[in-house]
Design an enzyme around this catalytic site. Structure first.
Site, mmCIF file in Angstrom:
data_model
loop_
_atom_site.group_PDB
_atom_site.id
_atom_site.type_symbol
_atom_site.label_atom_id
_atom_site.label_comp_id
_atom_site.label_asym_id
_atom_site.label_seq_id
_atom_site.Cartn_x
_atom_site.Cartn_y
_atom_site.Cartn_z
ATOM 1 C CG ASP A 194 47.662 41.899 39.939
ATOM 2 O OD1 ASP A 194 47.371 40.771 39.495
ATOM 3 O OD2 ASP A 194 47.434 42.257 41.111
ATOM 4 N N GLY A 205 46.665 34.034 45.837
ATOM 5 C CA GLY A 205 47.535 33.264 46.709
ATOM 6 C C GLY A 205 48.751 34.054 47.149
ATOM 7 C CB ALA A 206 51.352 35.851 45.234
ATOM 8 C CG ASN A 207 47.598 39.622 45.957
ATOM 9 O OD1 ASN A 207 48.695 39.867 45.469
ATOM 10 N ND2 ASN A 207 46.467 39.865 45.315
ATOM 11 C CG ASN A 231 32.617 39.072 47.554
ATOM 12 O OD1 ASN A 231 31.662 38.341 47.254
ATOM 13 N ND2 ASN A 231 33.497 39.486 46.652
ATOM 14 C CB THR A 269 34.228 40.882 53.328
ATOM 15 O OG1 THR A 269 34.207 40.414 51.967
ATOM 16 C CG2 THR A 269 35.263 40.081 54.116
ATOM 17 N N GLY A 309 31.984 46.580 56.603
ATOM 18 C CA GLY A 309 32.525 45.670 57.597
ATOM 19 C C GLY A 309 32.396 44.211 57.224
ATOM 20 C CG ASP A 327 43.767 38.648 48.013
ATOM 21 O OD1 ASP A 327 42.892 37.757 48.068
ATOM 22 O OD2 ASP A 327 44.167 39.131 46.941
ATOM 23 N N GLY A 353 47.995 48.956 44.456
ATOM 24 C CA GLY A 353 48.508 47.611 44.266
ATOM 25 C C GLY A 353 47.853 46.607 45.196
#
Length: 280
Positions: free
Chosen positions: A18, A46-48, A180, A199, A204, A232, A267
């Site tokens: 990022d 994915g990693a997050n 979302n 979301t 909320g 994420d 981050g």
């Protein structure tokens, strides 16, 4: 009180570097905004989600791809340092994926993703256990995500972001979609899905079953710094809570609390607490 035991989780998805510019305000189309501060951090939906799940207390492995370059080695080490198994992350021919992000003082952001090695993600040689939950997103090729419908014997969750038309077989198979409010509007096929979490940012989240809203909860009020990784973190928390047997309302409230915690950190990979500590 919900049980603290969390299931093993496999995350199938993207891994990016990022590049984030913190700016006084988000630019309009064609506009240049000065005064930004640049940071370079690990990311990718994915990693997050994998790292969020590990920090929430679950045993996690990552299935994805990075480039055979310095950034790829950095991303692999970052996963390992967070306690995520990286044995199923392949080295692709393309460069490691990169996301270009601008974020304003209120935490709102704009993101452009250069897919890179994420286009090389494959399920070849990968098997899933019956008791292993699987969470995927759409920053990797749709044919890989679609294959999960037949490859996963247990719980399958898909964060349908970015919004891409979904195959009917996937909509029918997936146990939980997470989107979302904008993505939900762009994906009318989700009205046929058995369960969808939607979301609404600081307002909320809601749970829908076959297009009918069955539950809505507010989000905790916090001082937002960056919303980049909040969705994420929410995805990881909700998937784990539901798979651990939490009731729908407790799971949704906890996921909102995790997402709210995430926006208070810079981050995309926030230092979260064990999931049980977010239980209502």
């Amino acid at each position: 009180m919900p049980s603290p035991a969390l299931p093993p989780l496999a995350v199938v998805g993207s891994i990016n570097v990022d590049l984030t510019a913190a700016v006084p305000r988000l630019p309009a189309a064609g506009e240049t905004v000065l005064g930004g501060t640049l940071t370079r951090q690990p990311g990718g939906k994915g990693a997050n989600q994998a790292i969020a799940a590990a920090r929430l207390g679950a045993p996690v492995r990552m299935i994805g791809a990075v480039g055979d370059d310095g950034d790829g080695q950095w991303m692999l080490q970052n996963l390992r340092d967070a306690g995520v198994g990286a044995g199923d992350v392949w080295l692709g021919d393309a460069a490691t994926g990169t996301a270009l992000i601008t974020v304003d003082p209120g935490g709102e952001n704009q993101i452009a993703v250069c897919q890179g090695a994420n286009a090389d993600v494959s399920l070849d040689g990968v098997a899933f256990a019956d008791d292993e939950a699987v969470l995927a997103q759409l920053e990797i090729p749709m044919d890989v995500v679609a294959r999960l419908a037949s490859a996963v014997p247990g719980f399958l969750a898909v964060n349908a972001a970015p919004a891409v038309r979904l195959p009917a077989a996937l909509v029918e198979r997936v146990d939980l979609f997470i989107v979302n409010e904008t993505e939900y509007e762009l994906l009318p096929e989700l009205a046929q899905a058995r369960r969808v979490a939607v979301t609404y940012g600081s307002a909320g989240a809601a749970l829908r079953e076959h297009g009918v809203e069955v539950l809505r909860v507010p989000a905790p009020r916090v001082h937002a710094i960056s919303a980049v990784g909040a969705g994420d973190a929410f995805c990881a928390a909700l998937t784990l809570a539901l798979c651990a047997g939490w009731g729908a309302e407790d799971a949704l409230r906890a996921a909102c609390a995790v997402g709210a915690d995430a926006v208070t950190h810079l981050g995309a990979q926030s230092p979260l607490r064990p999931l049980q500590s977010y239980a209502p």
